[in-house]
Design a protein around this motif. Structure first.
Motif, PDB file in Angstrom:
ATOM      1  N   ARG A 340       0.826  -1.207   0.000  1.00 40.92           N
ATOM      2  CA  ARG A 340       0.000   0.000   0.000  1.00 40.92           C
ATOM      3  C   ARG A 340       0.861   1.259   0.000  1.00 40.92           C
ATOM      4  O   ARG A 340       1.865   1.350   0.704  1.00 40.92           O
ATOM      5  N   ASP A 341       0.426   2.212  -0.825  1.00 38.76           N
ATOM      6  CA  ASP A 341       1.072   3.524  -0.970  1.00 38.76           C
ATOM      7  C   ASP A 341       2.405   3.467  -1.698  1.00 38.76           C
ATOM      8  O   ASP A 341       3.134   4.462  -1.729  1.00 38.76           O
ATOM      9  N   MET A 342       2.715   2.325  -2.317  1.00 42.31           N
ATOM     10  CA  MET A 342       3.982   2.262  -3.057  1.00 42.31           C
ATOM     11  C   MET A 342       3.974   3.213  -4.252  1.00 42.31           C
ATOM     12  O   MET A 342       5.029   3.527  -4.803  1.00 42.31           O
ATOM     13  N   HIS A 343       2.794   3.690  -4.675  1.00 43.83           N
ATOM     14  CA  HIS A 343       2.729   4.591  -5.819  1.00 43.83           C
ATOM     15  C   HIS A 343       3.153   6.011  -5.475  1.00 43.83           C
ATOM     16  O   HIS A 343       3.519   6.786  -6.371  1.00 43.83           O
ATOM     17  N   ILE A 344       3.109   6.355  -4.206  1.00 45.04           N
ATOM     18  CA  ILE A 344       3.313   7.754  -3.827  1.00 45.04           C
ATOM     19  C   ILE A 344       4.694   8.284  -4.233  1.00 45.04           C
ATOM     20  O   ILE A 344       4.786   9.394  -4.796  1.00 45.04           O
ATOM     21  N   PRO A 345       5.792   7.568  -4.011  1.00 44.28           N
ATOM     22  CA  PRO A 345       7.093   8.103  -4.463  1.00 44.28           C
ATOM     23  C   PRO A 345       7.198   8.267  -5.975  1.00 44.28           C
ATOM     24  O   PRO A 345       8.025   9.048  -6.452  1.00 44.28           O
ATOM     25  N   LEU A 346       6.346   7.552  -6.706  1.00 46.80           N
ATOM     26  CA  LEU A 346       6.422   7.595  -8.168  1.00 46.80           C
ATOM     27  C   LEU A 346       5.526   8.652  -8.780  1.00 46.80           C
ATOM     28  O   LEU A 346       5.939   9.385  -9.684  1.00 46.80           O
ATOM     29  N   ILE A 347       4.281   8.729  -8.313  1.00 47.41           N
ATOM     30  CA  ILE A 347       3.334   9.654  -8.945  1.00 47.41           C
ATOM     31  C   ILE A 347       2.619  10.553  -7.949  1.00 47.41           C
ATOM     32  O   ILE A 347       1.795  11.384  -8.351  1.00 47.41           O
ATOM     33  N   GLY A 348       2.916  10.419  -6.652  1.00 46.06           N
ATOM     34  CA  GLY A 348       2.224  11.224  -5.668  1.00 46.06           C
ATOM     35  C   GLY A 348       0.890  10.636  -5.280  1.00 46.06           C
ATOM     36  O   GLY A 348       0.546   9.521  -5.673  1.00 46.06           O
ATOM     37  N   ASN A 349       0.116  11.382  -4.504  1.00 43.29           N
ATOM     38  CA  ASN A 349      -1.178  10.913  -4.019  1.00 43.29           C
ATOM     39  C   ASN A 349      -2.199  12.039  -4.224  1.00 43.29           C
ATOM     40  O   ASN A 349      -2.071  13.100  -3.632  1.00 43.29           O
ATOM     41  N   PHE A 350      -3.197  11.811  -5.069  1.00 40.02           N
ATOM     42  CA  PHE A 350      -4.111  12.882  -5.453  1.00 40.02           C
ATOM     43  C   PHE A 350      -5.500  12.658  -4.891  1.00 40.02           C
ATOM     44  O   PHE A 350      -5.948  11.550  -4.733  1.00 40.02           O
TER      45      PHE A 350
END
Length: 350
Positions: A340-350
């Motif tokens: 979970r939240d592994m996307h945040i370093p790549l594309i952020g959290n919108f």
């Protein structure tokens, strides 16, 4: 009629349709929060032990039971009758992705960029269409080999329901961002437009170049189509954002819109990141000799390349990525919560 709404916020397919095809029972009780652990790149399913969370357990049945509960939670939260496609077109589209192996009573949903080529040929071998010793590459594009002998489209309604209710059903999963990048690198990067425009991917390339680099497209036409040109990753992201899921080729379409986990109750969601261990355990479960096949799905290294591509996107393009994958990410996080939240370093959290 296909659902015409474009990527609604709850656009997952609920288990309210196709009751003639699937069992309506999801009698699984909820569980408490899973133990969170770091998801390591080199974990193999055969090596998973009790010190890791249940979502990584080596026991397929135990992990599958956890996944069913998690998928039920996901579908209850995110599906909406307003976004569910209806009718015969949906049935045909959904069933054509389901492969079966009758002797061992296995059903697999096949989706591109999820070890699909090797698994298709593997099913052909299990069904006796080719020898297990055959060189897989010879058959990877022979669609007749695996499309007519053991798919579900030609079965009676009664036979379909019997198999959907009784067979062991599994599907491969993958980090959604990694799958997007894999599709781009496989179909577009360093693959210039064929001057003959030979297929759906060339058509997509032309659409992207013509829309996002019209001057380059004009020069390509004026040159007699001899200039080597292919879409950038940025253009590919914009292309995805400009289409509804069902307008896209299945290489780019989110897994939920191919395998429909809120319609078909799968018993196990394997993870490409854990290959080849996942198949070692499946082979063991169904008494398939471990080294039956020359080519087995292996782990991929695309994940290590994600920062190179995603962090260079503009903020607007990162928002497009998130808009495109957020439902698939949420599904993936439900069955693999340690990511979970592994996307945040790549594309952020919108």
């Amino acid at each position: 009629m296909w659902c015409s709404k474009r990527r609604a916020s709850v656009g997952l397919l609920g288990g309210l349709i196709c009751v003639v095809l699937v069992s309506a029972s999801l009698l699984l009780s909820p569980i408490g929060p899973a133990t969170v652990s770091h998801f390591t790149d080199n974990v193999q399913a055969r090596d998973v032990g009790s010190n890791l969370p249940i979502s990584l357990d080596a026991n397929i049945d135990k992990r599958g039971a956890f996944q069913k509960r998690q998928v039920r939670k996901y579908c209850e939260k995110y599906h909406s009758p307003d976004t569910i496609p209806q009718g015969d077109d949906f049935v045909r589209e959904a069933l054509k992705h389901l492969l079966i192996e009758r002797d061992r009573q296995i059903l697999f949903c096949i989706a591109p960029k999820l070890a699909s080529t090797n698994i298709r040929v593997m099913f052909a071998a299990l069904n006796g269409a080719i020898s297990p010793e055959a060189v897989f590459e010879k058959y990877t594009h022979d669609r007749n080999l695996y499309s007519s002998n053991y798919n579900m489209l030609k079965m009676s309604e009664k036979d379909r329901k019997k198999k959907l209710d009784g067979y062991f059903k599994f599907v491969m999963t993958r980090n959604p961002l990694e799958r997007i990048l894999s599709a781009y690198r496989n179909k577009f990067e360093n693959h210039p437009i064929d001057p003959k425009v030979s297929g759906v991917f060339d058509e997509a390339k032309i659409e992207m170049i013509k829309k996002y680099r019209p001057k380059v497209y004009s020069r390509w036409e004026e040159s007699g189509r001899t200039i080597k040109v292919f879409p950038t990753f940025n253009e590919f992201i914009r292309y995805l954002d400009s289409h509804s899921y069902y307008e896209l080729d299945t290489h780019f379409r989110p897994l939920q819109y191919i395998c429909h986990p809120c319609v078909f109750q799968y018993d196990f969601y394997a993870n490409l990141k854990l290959m080849p261990g996942e198949f070692d355990r499946l082979f063991e479960k169904f008494n398939i000799p471990q080294n039956s096949f020359r080519n087995q799905p292996a782990a991929h290294d695309t994940g290590s390349l994600m920062p190179k591509y995603f962090t260079k996107l503009s903020e607007a393009e990162k928002k497009m990525v998130y808009r495109f994958v957020h439902q698939e990410l949420e599904f993936y996080y439900h069955i693999y919560p340690e990511e979970r939240d592994m996307h945040i370093p790549l594309i952020g959290n919108f």
